[in-house]
Write an enzyme that holds these catalytic residues in place. Structure first.
Site, PDB file in Angstrom:
ATOM      1  N   ARG A  91       1.046  -1.202  -0.493  1.00  0.00           N
ATOM      2  CA  ARG A  91       0.105   0.148  -0.377  1.00  0.00           C
ATOM      3  C   ARG A  91       0.826   1.417  -0.247  1.00  0.00           C
ATOM      4  O   ARG A  91       1.764   1.350   1.121  1.00  0.00           O
ATOM      5  CB  ARG A  91      -1.286   0.054   1.547  1.00  0.00           C
ATOM      6  CG  ARG A  91      -1.775   1.629   1.016  1.00  0.00           C
ATOM      7  CD  ARG A  91      -2.402   1.497   2.829  1.00  0.00           C
ATOM      8  NE  ARG A  91      -3.096   2.795   2.362  1.00  0.00           N
ATOM      9  CZ  ARG A  91      -2.775   3.802   3.616  1.00  0.00           C
ATOM     10  NH1 ARG A  91      -2.330   3.288   5.259  1.00  0.00           N
ATOM     11  NH2 ARG A  91      -3.481   5.091   3.514  1.00  0.00           N
ATOM     12  N   ASP A 148      -3.017   4.769  -2.817  1.00  0.00           N
ATOM     13  CA  ASP A 148      -4.698   5.138  -2.134  1.00  0.00           C
ATOM     14  C   ASP A 148      -4.527   6.584  -3.590  1.00  0.00           C
ATOM     15  O   ASP A 148      -5.993   6.572  -4.016  1.00  0.00           O
ATOM     16  CB  ASP A 148      -4.089   5.758  -1.171  1.00  0.00           C
ATOM     17  CG  ASP A 148      -4.117   4.737   0.176  1.00  0.00           C
ATOM     18  OD1 ASP A 148      -4.897   3.880   0.053  1.00  0.00           O
ATOM     19  OD2 ASP A 148      -4.664   5.108   1.945  1.00  0.00           O
ATOM     20  N   GLY A 210     -12.775   6.792  10.068  1.00  0.00           N
ATOM     21  CA  GLY A 210     -11.801   6.261  11.126  1.00  0.00           C
ATOM     22  C   GLY A 210     -10.858   7.039  11.016  1.00  0.00           C
ATOM     23  O   GLY A 210     -11.848   8.880  11.151  1.00  0.00           O
ATOM     24  N   ASN A 211      -9.796   7.440  12.584  1.00  0.00           N
ATOM     25  CA  ASN A 211      -8.980   8.348  12.917  1.00  0.00           C
ATOM     26  C   ASN A 211      -8.552   9.360  11.667  1.00  0.00           C
ATOM     27  O   ASN A 211      -8.989  11.037  11.945  1.00  0.00           O
ATOM     28  CB  ASN A 211      -8.180   8.059  13.038  1.00  0.00           C
ATOM     29  CG  ASN A 211      -6.854   8.650  14.701  1.00  0.00           C
ATOM     30  OD1 ASN A 211      -8.096  10.012  14.603  1.00  0.00           O
ATOM     31  ND2 ASN A 211      -5.860   9.450  14.001  1.00  0.00           N
ATOM     32  N   ASP A 283      -9.816   9.426  19.811  1.00  0.00           N
ATOM     33  CA  ASP A 283     -10.924   7.820  19.539  1.00  0.00           C
ATOM     34  C   ASP A 283     -12.937   8.442  19.973  1.00  0.00           C
ATOM     35  O   ASP A 283     -13.351   9.123  20.694  1.00  0.00           O
ATOM     36  CB  ASP A 283     -10.801   7.152  21.291  1.00  0.00           C
ATOM     37  CG  ASP A 283     -10.873   6.007  20.768  1.00  0.00           C
ATOM     38  OD1 ASP A 283     -12.143   6.104  20.550  1.00  0.00           O
ATOM     39  OD2 ASP A 283     -10.309   4.045  20.679  1.00  0.00           O
ATOM     40  N   CYS A 284     -13.240   7.755  18.734  1.00  0.00           N
ATOM     41  CA  CYS A 284     -14.508   8.557  18.538  1.00  0.00           C
ATOM     42  C   CYS A 284     -15.868   7.570  19.862  1.00  0.00           C
ATOM     43  O   CYS A 284     -16.806   8.048  20.361  1.00  0.00           O
ATOM     44  CB  CYS A 284     -15.173   7.601  17.064  1.00  0.00           C
ATOM     45  SG  CYS A 284     -17.048   8.967  16.470  1.00  0.00           S
ATOM     46  N   ARG A 285     -14.670   6.253  20.401  1.00  0.00           N
ATOM     47  CA  ARG A 285     -15.636   5.693  20.812  1.00  0.00           C
ATOM     48  C   ARG A 285     -15.860   6.543  22.501  1.00  0.00           C
ATOM     49  O   ARG A 285     -16.508   6.553  23.177  1.00  0.00           O
ATOM     50  CB  ARG A 285     -14.975   4.245  21.306  1.00  0.00           C
ATOM     51  CG  ARG A 285     -14.968   3.295  20.454  1.00  0.00           C
ATOM     52  CD  ARG A 285     -14.443   1.710  20.406  1.00  0.00           C
ATOM     53  NE  ARG A 285     -13.112   2.537  20.402  1.00  0.00           N
ATOM     54  CZ  ARG A 285     -11.696   2.289  20.295  1.00  0.00           C
ATOM     55  NH1 ARG A 285     -12.042   0.743  20.041  1.00  0.00           N
ATOM     56  NH2 ARG A 285     -10.568   1.996  19.760  1.00  0.00           N
ATOM     57  N   GLY A 333     -16.856   4.448  10.684  1.00  0.00           N
ATOM     58  CA  GLY A 333     -18.392   4.357   9.941  1.00  0.00           C
ATOM     59  C   GLY A 333     -19.430   2.910  10.197  1.00  0.00           C
ATOM     60  O   GLY A 333     -20.327   3.438   9.568  1.00  0.00           O
ATOM     61  N   ASN A 335     -19.088   1.163  12.197  1.00  0.00           N
ATOM     62  CA  ASN A 335     -19.365   0.425  14.177  1.00  0.00           C
ATOM     63  C   ASN A 335     -20.198   1.679  15.080  1.00  0.00           C
ATOM     64  O   ASN A 335     -21.103   1.126  15.589  1.00  0.00           O
ATOM     65  CB  ASN A 335     -18.361   0.383  15.263  1.00  0.00           C
ATOM     66  CG  ASN A 335     -17.612  -1.144  14.669  1.00  0.00           C
ATOM     67  OD1 ASN A 335     -17.754  -2.508  14.117  1.00  0.00           O
ATOM     68  ND2 ASN A 335     -15.818  -1.415  13.390  1.00  0.00           N
TER      69      ASN A 335
END
EC number: 2.7.2.1
Length: 400
Positions: A91, A148, A210-211, A283-285, A333, A335
């Site tokens: 990648r 990418d 994500g992050n 952290d989104c959580r 996205g 979770n």
């Protein structure tokens, strides 16, 4: 018949993600992460057939030593599987305008990746280290670079040219490139399958959250606009990145508040976004937990994140003309049913109506449509960038 296996490497500045992928099914036979390069507690974790293992790599390990460990310790213990590996897929974050598709790596490709390093100074140099380490460890296997940025090379110039003096683009390549292309490619293909439509007739907006986070408008299987720009800093609010701001803020920080340019760059990339607004976490959580507890900073961060995302999705109906679905992917996205619901509620003008049960069910690796039957479609599709890299690698070596 032997499987078509590919060793996929994703080298970060201080880490290396790896997987052995079946290019036909997308299943990972081995997956793992080596991290904390340059520190005394550098470690490697991996999973084979569901069994998790871990080992210390030793003080001040780097990419080459990690690749050697993968070869001499992990793959050596799986000789039948190792014998089926047909290529190494890498990648690569930034290919600039030089690379519009995946390529087999040779000296000219390495030179091209080096030339693009100024556009991704944290990523491309690490990718090059990983490529050279893999070449040393797998001298007989073809090495493939998957970029990418390549998926976004189909954007029209009205989408990628900045309103700056044109010579900055012509002479220095300053333009929108976009990121997460491999993920957007995968989920847009999967969305067409779920909609039971030919890819060439499918228009979707993909939100990789994500992050790092980005949105892409995909028309007939091709990227026509995307939110990240010259670098991954532009666009959405992210974990620690600010996304879109007034560029004059940089001048103000330097000339009025005494910041150096290095400090401004660090502030915008590592101290902003969800972390900066909430003053709590990136952290989104943790943001969602703070939101549930009534934390003002977390609540504001969540509201801004969802609002900015909804505005981008709405704006990307312009290049599409017709919208078949919105697709959520990436760690957030896939979770966060809370964020998905908030975003779609802001888009009610487009006839999105969330089905709460479907939305809550589409988590932890489960894909599915999350809207009501009479609604414009929104869906969750877990991304699989490694599968795309493996597929491209096999396709390329079979052409030789």
């Amino acid at each position: 018949m032997s499987n078509k296996l590919v060793l996929v490497l994703n080298c970060g500045s201080s880490s290396l993600k790896f997987a052995v992928i079946d290019a036909q099914t997308g299943d990972d036979q081995i997956s793992g992460l080596a991290e904390c390069f340059g520190l005394e507690d550098s470690r490697i974790k991996w999973k084979i057939n569901g069994e998790k293992q871990e080992a210390a790599l030793g003080a001040f390990t780097a990419h080459r030593e990690a690749v050697e460990f993968i070869v001499n310790k992990i793959l050596a213990g799986q000789p039948e599987l190792a014998a089926q590996i047909q290529a190494v897929g890498h990648r690569i974050v930034h290919g600039g305008e030089k690379f519009t598709r995946s390529v087999i790596i040779d000296d000219s490709v390495i030179k091209g990746i080096e030339d693009c390093a100024s556009l991704a100074p944290l990523h491309n140099p690490a990718h090059l280290i990983g490529i050279r380490a893999a070449m040393a460890s797998f001298p007989k296997l073809p090495q493939v670079a998957v970029f990418d940025t390549a998926f976004h090379q189909s954007m029209p110039d009205r989408a990628y040219v900045y309103a700056l003096p044109y010579k900055l683009y012509r002479e220095h390549g300053i333009r929108r490139y976009g990121m997460h292309g491999t993920s957007h490619l995968f989920v847009s293909r999967e969305a067409a399958k779920m909609l039971n439509k030919p890819l060439a007739e499918t228009n979707v907006i993909c939100a990789h959250l994500g992050n790092g986070a980005s949105v892409t408008a995909v028309k007939g299987g091709k990227s026509v606009d995307t939110s990240m720009g010259l670098t991954p800093l532009e666009g959405l609010v992210m974990g620690t990145r600010c996304g879109d701001i007034d560029p004059s803020i940089i001048y103000h920080l330097v000339h009025q508040l005494g910041y150096t340019l290095e400090e401004v760059n660090n502030l915008m990339n590592k101290q902003s976004g969800l972390l900066g607004i909430s003053e709590l976490t990136n952290d989104c959580r943790g943001i969602e937990e703070g939101y549930a507890d009534g934390h003002k900073g977390a609540t504001l961060a969540l509201e801004i994140f969802c609002y900015r995302l909804a505005k981008y999705i709405a704006s990307y109906t312009v290049p599409l003309g017709r919208l078949d679905a919105v697709v959520f992917t990436g760690g957030i996205g896939e979770n966060s049913d809370l964020i998905r619901e908030k975003v779609l509620n802001l888009l009610e003008i487009f006839n999105f109506h969330v089905d709460s049960e479907r939305n809550k069910a589409a988590r932890f690796g489960k894909k599915g449509i999350i809207t009501q039957d009479n609604s414009t479609v929104a869906m969750v599709i877990p991304t699989n960038e490694e599968w795309v890299i493996a597929e491209d690698s096999i396709k390329l070596i079979n052409k030789e």
